[in-house]
Design a protein around this motif. Structure first.
Motif, PDB file in Angstrom:
ATOM      1  N   TRP A  87      -0.585   8.269  -8.666  1.00 36.88           N
ATOM      2  CA  TRP A  87      -0.963   7.582  -9.900  1.00 36.88           C
ATOM      3  C   TRP A  87      -2.052   8.382 -10.579  1.00 36.88           C
ATOM      4  O   TRP A  87      -2.681   9.246  -9.977  1.00 36.88           O
ATOM      5  N   ARG A  88      -2.228   8.085 -11.846  1.00 40.48           N
ATOM      6  CA  ARG A  88      -3.345   8.676 -12.594  1.00 40.48           C
ATOM      7  C   ARG A  88      -3.870   7.621 -13.556  1.00 40.48           C
ATOM      8  O   ARG A  88      -3.119   6.803 -14.081  1.00 40.48           O
ATOM      9  N   ASP A  94     -16.112   1.702  -9.272  1.00 40.50           N
ATOM     10  CA  ASP A  94     -17.308   2.353  -9.798  1.00 40.50           C
ATOM     11  C   ASP A  94     -17.150   2.788 -11.252  1.00 40.50           C
ATOM     12  O   ASP A  94     -18.009   3.469 -11.804  1.00 40.50           O
ATOM     13  N   GLY A  95     -16.030   2.401 -11.872  1.00 41.15           N
ATOM     14  CA  GLY A  95     -15.785   2.772 -13.262  1.00 41.15           C
ATOM     15  C   GLY A  95     -15.108   4.124 -13.412  1.00 41.15           C
ATOM     16  O   GLY A  95     -14.707   4.501 -14.500  1.00 41.15           O
ATOM     17  N   LYS A  96     -14.991   4.852 -12.316  1.00 42.43           N
ATOM     18  CA  LYS A  96     -14.311   6.150 -12.340  1.00 42.43           C
ATOM     19  C   LYS A  96     -12.862   5.963 -11.912  1.00 42.43           C
ATOM     20  O   LYS A  96     -12.498   4.936 -11.348  1.00 42.43           O
ATOM     21  N   GLU A  97     -12.079   6.988 -12.187  1.00 45.08           N
ATOM     22  CA  GLU A  97     -10.674   6.938 -11.796  1.00 45.08           C
ATOM     23  C   GLU A  97     -10.558   6.956 -10.266  1.00 45.08           C
ATOM     24  O   GLU A  97     -11.184   7.765  -9.592  1.00 45.08           O
ATOM     25  N   GLU A  98      -9.748   6.059  -9.724  1.00 39.48           N
ATOM     26  CA  GLU A  98      -9.512   5.985  -8.280  1.00 39.48           C
ATOM     27  C   GLU A  98      -8.396   6.962  -7.917  1.00 39.48           C
ATOM     28  O   GLU A  98      -7.283   6.852  -8.433  1.00 39.48           O
ATOM     29  N   PRO A  99      -8.671   7.930  -7.050  1.00 38.76           N
ATOM     30  CA  PRO A  99      -7.603   8.858  -6.669  1.00 38.76           C
ATOM     31  C   PRO A  99      -6.533   8.165  -5.829  1.00 38.76           C
ATOM     32  O   PRO A  99      -6.818   7.194  -5.126  1.00 38.76           O
ATOM     33  N   PHE A 100      -5.332   8.665  -5.912  1.00 38.94           N
ATOM     34  CA  PHE A 100      -4.234   8.089  -5.143  1.00 38.94           C
ATOM     35  C   PHE A 100      -4.392   8.398  -3.663  1.00 38.94           C
ATOM     36  O   PHE A 100      -4.744   9.498  -3.272  1.00 38.94           O
ATOM     37  N   SER A 101      -4.119   7.407  -2.861  1.00 40.12           N
ATOM     38  CA  SER A 101      -3.966   7.584  -1.416  1.00 40.12           C
ATOM     39  C   SER A 101      -3.018   6.487  -0.950  1.00 40.12           C
ATOM     40  O   SER A 101      -2.896   5.433  -1.589  1.00 40.12           O
ATOM     41  N   LYS A 102      -2.342   6.740   0.151  1.00 38.35           N
ATOM     42  CA  LYS A 102      -1.426   5.726   0.692  1.00 38.35           C
ATOM     43  C   LYS A 102      -2.198   4.465   1.081  1.00 38.35           C
ATOM     44  O   LYS A 102      -1.701   3.355   0.914  1.00 38.35           O
ATOM     45  N   GLU A 103      -3.431   4.642   1.562  1.00 40.83           N
ATOM     46  CA  GLU A 103      -4.248   3.487   1.950  1.00 40.83           C
ATOM     47  C   GLU A 103      -4.593   2.629   0.736  1.00 40.83           C
ATOM     48  O   GLU A 103      -4.494   1.398   0.780  1.00 40.83           O
ATOM     49  N   ALA A 104      -5.000   3.286  -0.351  1.00 36.24           N
ATOM     50  CA  ALA A 104      -5.336   2.538  -1.575  1.00 36.24           C
ATOM     51  C   ALA A 104      -4.093   1.864  -2.148  1.00 36.24           C
ATOM     52  O   ALA A 104      -4.145   0.724  -2.610  1.00 36.24           O
ATOM     53  N   ALA A 105      -2.959   2.564  -2.103  1.00 36.73           N
ATOM     54  CA  ALA A 105      -1.712   1.995  -2.609  1.00 36.73           C
ATOM     55  C   ALA A 105      -1.309   0.776  -1.786  1.00 36.73           C
ATOM     56  O   ALA A 105      -0.891  -0.250  -2.338  1.00 36.73           O
ATOM     57  N   LYS A 106      -1.461   0.861  -0.477  1.00 36.94           N
ATOM     58  CA  LYS A 106      -1.101  -0.265   0.391  1.00 36.94           C
ATOM     59  C   LYS A 106      -1.996  -1.472   0.113  1.00 36.94           C
ATOM     60  O   LYS A 106      -1.521  -2.603   0.047  1.00 36.94           O
TER      61      LYS A 106
END
Length: 142
Positions: A87-88, A94-106
């Motif tokens: 994702w992008r 924190d107001g910043k873009e969250e980088p993609f990770s499988k953990e964050a997606a889950k």
């Protein structure tokens, strides 16, 4: 008599590379966020599906239905393993873009209050037109 494969592929042909590597789709309700989604049914999807159902194969052969919670977990893991690739623009705490990770997606897709997001991503994975050939030279590649 021979079938004109080129003509059939113009209507039904898909880009097999894009099916696996994914396409970018804008989320409908969050401006500026895009998700990269692979097509449901691609080779990686099928491998993940077999792997995820394998522990239940014996029970399923005996006609035992899986519990809804198990089905939900398999669907979630399948999405993480084979459909949602990146994702992008995803907003972070924190107001910043969250980088993609499988953990964050889950974490995101397992939230029951975000069922519509999960459904939208599943819908992207089943959107035939998004993975269809767009130009004649694409037909020549496959």
């Amino acid at each position: 008599m021979a079938i004109n494969l080129k003509e059939v592929k113009k209507s039904y042909g898909t880009d097999l590379k894009a099916e696996v590597e994914g396409k970018w789709f804008p989320l409908s309700l969050i401006n500026g966020v895009e998700v990269k989604v692979a097509r449901a049914g691609n080779v990686n999807y099928k491998k993940a599906l077999r792997r995820l159902y394998k522990p239940y194969a014996k029970s399923m052969r005996r006609g035992v239905d899986l519990a809804p919670e198990v089905e939900d977990r398999i669907q979630l893991d399948l999405m993480i393993d084979a459909l949602l690739l990146d994702w992008r623009g995803m907003p972070g705490e924190d107001g910043k873009e969250e980088p993609f990770s499988k953990e964050a997606a889950k974490m995101l897709l397992s939230d029951p209050e975000l069922k519509e997001l999960k459904d939208e991503i599943l819908g992207f994975s089943e959107e035939f037109e998004a993975f269809q050939f767009t130009e004649d030279e694409d037909l020549e590649k496959n």
